[in-house]
Design an enzyme around this catalytic site. Sequence first.
Site: not given
Ligand code: CMC
Length: 426
Positions: A304, A361
């Site tokens: 998140h 989720d």
């Molecule tokens: N699986 C594997 N790696 C992950 C995941 C995951 N679910 N989420 C984040 N990471 C890694 C990401 O690759 C990054 O790695 P690095 O630092 O090496 O580049 C690091 O963790 C930080 O992640 P980020 O993508 O920069 O984080 P963000 O804040 O931009 O994205 C997120 C947040 C929710 C989009 C992401 O965690 C994700 O895609 N999760 C899966 C989709 C999901 O479950 N979404 C629902 C969110 S909760 C409901 C809502 O409120 O919408």
Amino acid sequence: MTEYARLIVDGKEYNLPVIEGTVGDKAIDIRSLRQESGFITFDPGFGNTGSCKSAITFMDGEKGILRYRGIPIEELAEHSSFVETAFLLIAGRLPSRAELTTISVNLNDLSLLHENMKQFYQNFPSRTHPMGILSAMVNAMRSFHPELVDSKEDLQRTFLRLISKVRTMAAMAYKVSIGQNPVYPNPNYSYCANFLHMMFDTPVVPYRFDKDVSDALNVFWVLHADHEQNCSTTAVRVVGSGKVNIYAAMSSGIAALWGPLHGGANQAVIYMLEEIQSKGLKISDVIKRAKDKKNPFKLMGFGHRVYKAYDPRAKIMKTICDKILKKTKIKDSLLSIAMELEEEALGDPFFQEKNLYPNVDFYSGIVLRAIGIPTNMFTVMFAIGRLPGWIAHWQEDFFDPEMKISRPRQVYTGETELKYLPIDQR
Ligand code: CMC
């Protein structure tokens, strides 16, 4: 006394005022920065940008805290109804008993769709995703209800109309998708039970009210009702900032929620768990794939932007999940896969170092499956729940004299200046 942050750039010093929220969060007010210095800030994804002041929802991602209008989510999940929570978010306080009764009467009065709107459903191709249908239908409401923000009463009625009709629209989309006639709302049911009635009642098998199922749905919607400046709420605020009508702003929220990184994650989690099951994938291999930088796959329902601790909504959702599976006596094999996946991920240094925990989720899809909601309706369920939050934010933005049209800047990286070439010289 105002606190200032000192910024030194190009040898010049700028004093930027610091703003402080009620729970101690601080922000550097950069509104005058470009005018004074020529610089803008750069923050793709807005991870470090405060876009507004808001008194609606407080989150502390490090401590896993979520409060609506100051009330902890755990207390609301235990004691509040979704309708009461919606009132809390929009009005800023809990309703009296008399107010709650009036709202219920109004929600009932406003629950029917214009009969002409029903015909829209027949014209979408059969495989249309219900989120696309819902977004289009909500946008179309403007044509049927042109009376808007002329008075406080009109405004309240518009909010209630949205909350009531979105539920009817969602259930109707499902009925049409399975080739059944829509079911009209029943005035004897509460908000949640009425939705279940419209989803599952048929002329041959009447809907039978089940309090546990209705309660589980209630908690699901309370947990989803707001989450401060998330992607869809930001979309609502940005679109609303152009002073578009409220239906168009809500429709943009639905569209933004649809994506798998946001509300669409609840559907994506189930597809991921089903794939693990049907292909007999090893959990360790799935975790390995999620950690592989070269692979775009992410563990759906994990991570998140704000929570760097266990999502408090996920904790409650997991409890509801256990309760409803016990009650319905459903043995959902996806639950054991989910639990194994969670355990392995939480024990893995990659997920620990990046503070990746299950989000709301991760378990919500299993709850929805247990109460009979088809997978392609999951994100619609999220949208019905998030609507009061979107309305509260739209209202806050609309009446905030400090708010301006949203219009970020950019750092231009294209061609400097080119001459226009006539077509035969290219
Ligand atoms: N699986 C594997 N790696 C992950 C995941 C995951 N679910 N989420 C984040 N990471 C890694 C990401 O690759 C990054 O790695 P690095 O630092 O090496 O580049 C690091 O963790 C930080 O992640 P980020 O993508 O920069 O984080 P963000 O804040 O931009 O994205 C997120 C947040 C929710 C989009 C992401 O965690 C994700 O895609 N999760 C899966 C989709 C999901 O479950 N979404 C629902 C969110 S909760 C409901 C809502 O409120 O919408």
